[in-house]
Design a protein around this motif. Sequence first.
Motif, PDB file in Angstrom:
ATOM      1  N   GLU A 149     115.928 -69.190 -17.855  1.00 16.25           N
ATOM      2  CA  GLU A 149     115.650 -70.625 -18.006  1.00 16.25           C
ATOM      3  C   GLU A 149     115.876 -71.357 -16.679  1.00 16.25           C
ATOM      4  N   GLN A 153     113.178 -73.617 -14.292  1.00 18.88           N
ATOM      5  CA  GLN A 153     113.381 -74.970 -13.747  1.00 18.88           C
ATOM      6  C   GLN A 153     112.839 -75.071 -12.317  1.00 18.88           C
ATOM      7  N   LYS A 156     108.864 -75.042 -11.818  1.00 20.48           N
ATOM      8  CA  LYS A 156     108.113 -76.267 -12.151  1.00 20.48           C
ATOM      9  C   LYS A 156     107.904 -77.153 -10.971  1.00 20.48           C
TER      10      LYS A 156
END
Length: 156
Positions: A149, A153, A156
Amino acid sequence: MKKTDIDWPKITKIVQDYNSDPECLLMIMQDISDIYNYVPPEVIPVLVEKLGVSESLIYSVATFYKTISLEPRGKYIINVCTGTACHVRGAEKITNALAEELGIEEGQTTADGMFTLDAVRCVGACASGPVAMVNHDTHGALNRSSALEMLDQYRK
């Protein structure tokens, strides 16, 4: 390999900020690394001239300190802590998950130049282990899922 566009006035200012003091070589190289994520080879002769140090000293510093590289690294440098506290809490699983997801091994950079994956001995956040630093951001209490995860981040 793409040639790096060097901002020579910025390099000159960094050296001047340290009064061209050869004792400040490590800090100067770190400041240059903060801009380019490595010390471009074109900069080395300038440091030799402006600081009055040998080229071999520059290479010694660059190869001794993990934060300095003479090879291009990713926009995001992921340092997974492998110190004792992080190791016993699963740092190897974090490194393996990130390596698998990125398609690289520890010490390598992705083909798109976005990520470099490294292992470091300690980041000083033992209570939060396992820990990874992405550039200057610390991410603690990681597991495989949260590590992936974290990676998303930065994608993006």
